[in-house]
Design an enzyme around this catalytic site. Structure first.
Site, PDB file in Angstrom:
ATOM      1  N   GLU A  84      16.569  36.997  15.282  1.00  0.00           N
ATOM      2  CA  GLU A  84      16.103  38.034  16.207  1.00  0.00           C
ATOM      3  C   GLU A  84      15.111  38.956  15.509  1.00  0.00           C
ATOM      4  O   GLU A  84      15.478  39.705  14.599  1.00  0.00           O
ATOM      5  CB  GLU A  84      17.276  38.854  16.748  1.00  0.00           C
ATOM      6  CG  GLU A  84      16.829  39.937  17.713  1.00  0.00           C
ATOM      7  CD  GLU A  84      17.981  40.730  18.306  1.00  0.00           C
ATOM      8  OE1 GLU A  84      17.721  41.820  18.840  1.00  0.00           O
ATOM      9  OE2 GLU A  84      19.124  40.253  18.231  1.00  0.00           O
ATOM     10  N   LYS A 219      39.872  36.029  18.976  1.00  0.00           N
ATOM     11  CA  LYS A 219      38.512  35.640  19.360  1.00  0.00           C
ATOM     12  C   LYS A 219      38.158  36.078  20.778  1.00  0.00           C
ATOM     13  O   LYS A 219      37.350  35.443  21.456  1.00  0.00           O
ATOM     14  CB  LYS A 219      38.313  34.122  19.201  1.00  0.00           C
ATOM     15  CG  LYS A 219      38.466  33.639  17.753  1.00  0.00           C
ATOM     16  CD  LYS A 219      38.308  32.140  17.647  1.00  0.00           C
ATOM     17  CE  LYS A 219      38.299  31.688  16.196  1.00  0.00           C
ATOM     18  NZ  LYS A 219      39.542  31.941  15.476  1.00  0.00           N
ATOM     19  N   ASP A 293      34.266  33.801  10.071  1.00  0.00           N
ATOM     20  CA  ASP A 293      34.523  33.018  11.281  1.00  0.00           C
ATOM     21  C   ASP A 293      33.638  33.566  12.402  1.00  0.00           C
ATOM     22  O   ASP A 293      33.911  34.618  12.969  1.00  0.00           O
ATOM     23  CB  ASP A 293      36.000  33.124  11.660  1.00  0.00           C
ATOM     24  CG  ASP A 293      36.382  32.178  12.797  1.00  0.00           C
ATOM     25  OD1 ASP A 293      35.461  31.699  13.499  1.00  0.00           O
ATOM     26  OD2 ASP A 293      37.582  31.935  12.978  1.00  0.00           O
ATOM     27  N   HIS A 383       9.829  45.108  22.038  1.00  0.00           N
ATOM     28  CA  HIS A 383      10.192  43.819  22.598  1.00  0.00           C
ATOM     29  C   HIS A 383       9.207  43.330  23.653  1.00  0.00           C
ATOM     30  O   HIS A 383       9.480  42.377  24.371  1.00  0.00           O
ATOM     31  CB  HIS A 383      11.597  43.891  23.215  1.00  0.00           C
ATOM     32  CG  HIS A 383      12.679  44.045  22.196  1.00  0.00           C
ATOM     33  ND1 HIS A 383      12.987  45.264  21.619  1.00  0.00           N
ATOM     34  CD2 HIS A 383      13.492  43.147  21.620  1.00  0.00           C
ATOM     35  CE1 HIS A 383      13.980  45.093  20.750  1.00  0.00           C
ATOM     36  NE2 HIS A 383      14.293  43.831  20.725  1.00  0.00           N
TER      37      HIS A 383
END
Length: 780
Positions: A84, A219, A293, A383
Site C-alpha cells: 500500500e 481470529k 499469524d 490517494h
C-alpha cells in the site's frame, strides 16, 4: 492429468518442483516467479503443506520512533511489509512528530490467550452442577496444563451457560508465544481429563463436547476480547506540542480533536468494535514482516484511539486490547522473518512484550498521521488517481517484445525489411529516474521507466545485427504533476493547495511529448549532442511513449574544471543555434510554453509555500537567512521575470546536471530532455554549476566558467553580441539563478522530506553560495 496434488506430505525440493510442474500443467500459467525460492522445503514442516513456492512482499522502513517503554526503549525503526503506497511514509511522518515531541510511552498491561470448549448436557440442571464442580477443580486443571507445557499457565476459567449448553472460556498466559497452539493442546488435555474423570458420574457428565465453541473470538472481532482481553493488551501515549502538530502534521490540535469527535460518532453509528483509524495497517505490515499469524490481523487490529487537548498540547493514546503476537514458534522461525525480528531486538524468548510495545507505538504514530491527513484534506490528495473517460490498454512489462519493437526499429532505422528475431532483458540500470518515479505515484497500472534490452534483428538485406539499447517508457506530464501532488500532500494544505492551483502550468506539463520531439529534430547542433535514437513510439490510445536509445556507458571521471567546461561548450552549441529564435521554437508547438511574468507573479503563493515548507522540513539547508532570500525572490517575481523575458532566449535542456550528462566514445552526450523549454541560456549553466562546483566555489571559478560558456555561444550565434559584455552575461546568470532557486531547488527541498535526494544537500549549499557570489558582484 491426475487431480491429486503430487508429493503430499513430502518436504523436499524434488517434491516442490513436481507440484509446481503439476500446477503449471493444470493452470496453463507459466508461474516463472515460483521457479526459485529462498526457502528450504525440509525446514517448513509445521509451517505449510504442499509447499510450491514463496511470494515476496516489499518491506519498507518506517521511523525512527523514540520509545519510553518497559521493554521498548530508544529510537526504533519498524520494517513494514506492505504493497500500500503512502503507508510507510505516513507512519514515518507520525513517528517524526511523536519523536520531535519527546517520544511515545508504551506499556504491556496483560497477556492472555483463550480457548473456549462447548459442553452439551442432558439438561439445564446438569450443566449448572457441572459449572459448580468445575469451579472447585482449579488445582487439578493446573496439573493438566503442566502436563502439556511448562510455558503455559491457566489464569482464569470463565463459564457461560445457555440452557443445557455451557461454553467455558479458559484463559492462559503463554509467555513469548502467541499461544494458539499451546492453549489448544492444554484445553484438549483438560477436556480429555474431564471426560475420563466424569465417565461414571451421570449427574455431572457432559453428553457432547466441542474443543472450540466459537466463544474465544479466535481470529474474529469479538466484544469479549475487547473487554476481557485476548493476546497482549498493550497501550501507548504521547503528547504533541502545538508547534509540532503545525509543522509536521500540518494542522492544529483543535482540528484534530474536532475531527476525532466526528469520527467517533460515525464509528458508533456503524457499530464498530472499539474505535480506531488505521492500526490494522501497522498490525498487518509488522505481522507479515515478522512471521506472525496473519489470520489474527482481524482481531489484533481492533483498537481504541483517543485524542484530547491538554493545555496547548495534543494528547493521544491507543489501546490494542487483543494483539496476538509471539516471538517464538510458527512463522517467526522462517529466515527473513527471524532476521527482521532480530533487527527489532525481539527474536526469541523475552521478545514478545517488546514487540507488542513496538506495534502499539507505531500504530499510534500512524493513527495520528492519518487523522491529520483526513482533517486537513491531505488524505484525498494522497490517494487521488487521474480520471480517464475510457479504458486504456496500458503497456505492461511483457509488451516490450519483438512484435512491438520491430515496426519502431524499422521506421527509426529507415529499413522497412528489418526483422526482429529476439528481444532479451539486459543488465539493469541504477534507478528509473525521478520523472518515472513521480509518474508511478499517480499511475501504477502502466509500464514506465528505463528498460535495457538486447535486440537481435536482420536487416532488409539479410544481414544479422545485435544492439544494446534502452527502452525509455515515459509517464504522461499530467501523471508527473499528479505524482508531485501526491508527494506534496503530506506537506500540508498550504503547499498542497498551491500546487493544485499552479502545478499544471509548471515545466512538467506535456513532458511526455517534448523528449520525442527533441529526438525528431535534425539540426546538427542538437543531434550531435543526443544519444543515438533507434526509434520512437507515440501511441495516444495506449498512452505509450517510448524512446529506443543507445545504452550509454559513461567514460567520465570526477567533475573537474575541464570537464565542466567541456559540458558547457557542448550545450552552448544548442544555445547558440537557437538564441533569439524563441518565437520560432514556440511556434512549432513541441515545447512547453513558458508562463508570462504576470502568470508567474500570480503563482507567487506556490513559490512562497515551497520556500516555507523547505525551511520547516530542512532547517539545516534552509535557515532563516536562506528563507528570507527565497521569499524575497518570490516577492519580486513579477519584476525580475520581466527582465528575464526581455533577454534573448533559446532552447535549454532545463535539467542539465550530472545525472543527465555522459561521455561516450570521446563526445559529450546529453539525454533526458523531457523538461526542455525556452529560457535564457544561463539556466542550464546555473544548474550544472550548482551540481558540480561545491559549496566552496569561488568568484574566479564561476567567472571563468561563465566566460567559457559565453564565448562558446558567441562562436555559434551572432545574436550573442547583445549579451557579449561580461556585465550583461552575469546579469543573465543572476536572473537564471533566481529562477532555479525559487522553482526547481525549492521543489527538490520540499520533496526531500518525503523522498530523499542524495545529491540535494551539496546542491543546496552550492546554489546559495552562487547566490552569495552573485550578490557580492552586484554590491548588495
Amino acid at each position: 492429468m491426475s487431480d491429486v496434488i503430487p508429493g503430499r506430505g513430502q518436504y523436499s525440493e524434488e517434491a516442490r518442483r513436481k507440484r509446481l510442474a503439476w500446477l503449471r500443467a493444470r493452470s496453463g500459467a507459466a508461474l516463472a516467479s515460483l521457479g526459485e525460492t529462498g526457502l528450504s522445503a525440509q525446514h517448513l514442516v509445521g509451517n505449510v503443506e504442499n509447499f510450491v513456492g514463496s511470494v515476496e512482499v516489499p518491506v519498507g522502513l518506517a521511523g525512527p520512533l523514540l520509545f519510553h517503554g518497559e521493554s521498548a526503549r530508544g529510537d526504533i525503526v519498524a520494517p513494514l511489509a506492505t504493497t500500500e503506497g503512502a503507508l510507510v511514509a505516513s507512519a514515518s511522518r507520525g513517528a517524526r512528530a511523536v519523536t520531535a515531541s519527546g517520544g511515545v510511552t508504551t506499556r504491556v498491561l496483560a497477556q492472555r490467550m483463550t480457548r473456549a470448549p462447548a459442553f452439551e448436557f442432558a439438561d439445564l440442571a446438569t450443566a449448572q452442577r457441572f459449572t459448580a464442580w468445575l469451579h472447585d477443580q482449579r488445582e487439578r486443571l493446573h496439573e493438566q496444563v503442566r502436563l502439556v507445557s511448562r510455558h503455559t499457565r491457566l489464569v482464569d476459567v470463565d463459564p457461560y451457560q445457555i440452557g443445557r449448553h455451557l461454553h467455558v472460556r479458559f484463559v492462559f498466559e503463554t509467555a513469548d508465544a502467541a499461544g494458539q497452539n499451546m492453549t489448544t493442546a492444554a484445553t484438549w488435555q483438560i477436556c480429555r481429563w474431564l471426560t475420563d474423570e466424569l465417565a461414571a458420574q451421570e449427574a455431572l457428565r457432559p453428553r457432547g463436547l466441542l474443543l472450540e465453541g466459537n466463544l474465544s473470538g479466535d481470529k474474529k472481532t469479538a466484544a469479549v476480547s475487547l473487554l476481557a482481553g485476548r493476546g497482549t493488551r498493550v497501550t501507548a501515549e504521547c503528547a504533541l506540542p502545538r508547534h509540532i502538530v503545525a509543522s509536521v502534521l500540518k494542522t492544529t490540535p483543535e482540528a484534530m480533536v474536532k475531527g476525532h469527535v466526528t469520527t467517533v460518532l460515525g464509528a458508533q453509528q456503524s457499530g464498530m468494535t472499539g474505535y480506531g483509524v488505521n492500526a490494522a495497517n501497522i498490525v498487518a505490515a509488522l505481522f507479515v514482516a515478522t512471521g506472525q499469524d496473519v489470520a489474527c490481523v482481524h482481531e489484533s487490529g481492533v483498537s481504541i484511539f483517543s485524542m484530547e487537548q491538554d493545555g496547548d498540547d495534543l494528547r493521544a493514546t491507543i489501546l490494542l486490547p487483543n494483539l496476538v503476537v509471539g516471538t517464538v514458534g510458527g512463522g517467526t522461525a522462517l529466515p527473513h522473518q527471524r532476521e527482521l525480528l532480530t533487527a527489532l531486538g525481539c527474536a526469541g524468548p523475552g521478545g514478545a512484550r517488546r514487540f507488542a510495545e513496538i506495534v502499539a507505538g507505531f500504530a499510534l504514530a500512524l493513527d495520528l498521521s492519518t487523522m491529520a491527513a483526513v482533517v486537513s484534506g491531505q488524505f484525498a490528495e494522497a490517494h487521488q488517481r487521474l480520471g480517464r473517460a475510457r479504458r486504456v490498454d496500458f503497456l505492461q512489462p511483457g509488451d516490450l517484445d519483438a512484435a512491438l519493437l520491430q515496426p519502431v526499429l524499422a521506421r527509426g532505422l529507415g529499413d522497412p525489411g528489418l526483422h526482429v528475431t529476439r528481444v532479451r532483458q539486459a543488465a539493469p540500470l541504477h534507478g528509473d529516474g525521478i520523472s518515472s518515479e513521480l509518474g508511478a505515484l499517480a499511475e501504477r497500472r502502466k509500464l514506465t521507466g528505463l528498460h535495457p534490452l538486447t535486440v537481435t534483428y536482420t536487416t532488409g538485406r539479410g544481414e544479422p545485427a545485435t544492439v544494446e539499447l534502452v527502452a525509455k517508457v515515459k509517464p504522461r506530464g499530467d501523471e508527473i504533476v499528479s505524482g508531485i501532488a501526491r508527494l506534496l500532500s503530506l506537506c500540508g494544505p498550504e503547499v498542497s493547495r498551491a500546487w493544485g492551483r499552479w502545478g499544471a502550468d509548471t515545466e512538467f506539463a506535456d513532458a511526455h511529448r517534448r523528449e520525442p520531439a527533441v529526438y525528431r529534430r535534425t539540426e546538427t547542433a542538437l543531434t550531435g549532442l543526443l544519444p543515438r535514437c533507434y526509434g520512437l513510439l507515440e501511441d495516444d490510445e495506449r498512452e505509450a511513449y517510448v524512446i529506443l536509445m543507445e545504452r550509454l556507458h559513461d567514460e567520465s571521471g570526477p567533475w573537474t574544471h575541464d570537464r565542466i567546461a567541456d559540458a558547457l561548450r557542448a550545450i552552448a552549441a544548442v544555445h547558440g543555434h537557437w538564441l533569439g529564435r524563441e518565437q520560432e521554437l514556440l511556434a512549432g508547438g513541441w515545447l512547453h510554453r513558458v508562463p508570462e511574468p504576470a502568470h508567474l507573479a500570480k503563482a507567487r503563493e506556490l513559490w512562497e509555500a515551497l520556500a516555507r515548507q523547505a525551511a520547516a522540513d530542512q532547517p539545516g539547508l534552509v535557515g532563516p537567512d536562506r528563507l528570507a532570500v527565497l521569499l524575497g525572490i518570490a516577492e519580486d517575481i513579477g519584476y525580475w521575470t520581466q527582465e528575464l523575458q526581455a533577454l534573448p532566449r533559446t532552447l535549454v535542456h532545463h535539467d542539465f546536471n550530472p545525472r543527465n550528462i555522459a561521455r561516450q566514445d570521446g563526445r559529450v552526450v546529453v539525454y533526458d530532455w523531457e523538461l526542455a523549454t525556452v529560457d535564457v541560456p544561463h539556466r542550464d549553466v546555473v544548474e550544472l554549476l550548482a551540481f558540480t562546483l561545491g559549496p566552496d566555489a569561488t568568484a574566479p571559478q564561476v567567472d571563468a566558467l561563465l566566460a567559457v560558456h559565453r564565448d562558446a555561444v558567441a562562436a555559434v550565434s551572432p545574436r550573442a553580441a547583445r549579451l557579449a559584455g561580461a556585465a550583461d552575461w552575469h546579469r543573465g546568470h543572476g536572473l537564471a539563478l533566481r529562477s532555479f532557486l525559487t522553482g526547481r531547488l525549492a521543489l527538490y527541498l520540499t520533496g526531500h522530506g518525503q523522498r530523499e535526494f542524495g545529491f540535494l544537500p551539496r546542491v543546496a549549499h552550492t546554489a546559495f553560495r552562487l547566490w552569495d557570489l552573485d550578490r557580492a558582484r552586484d554590491g548588495d
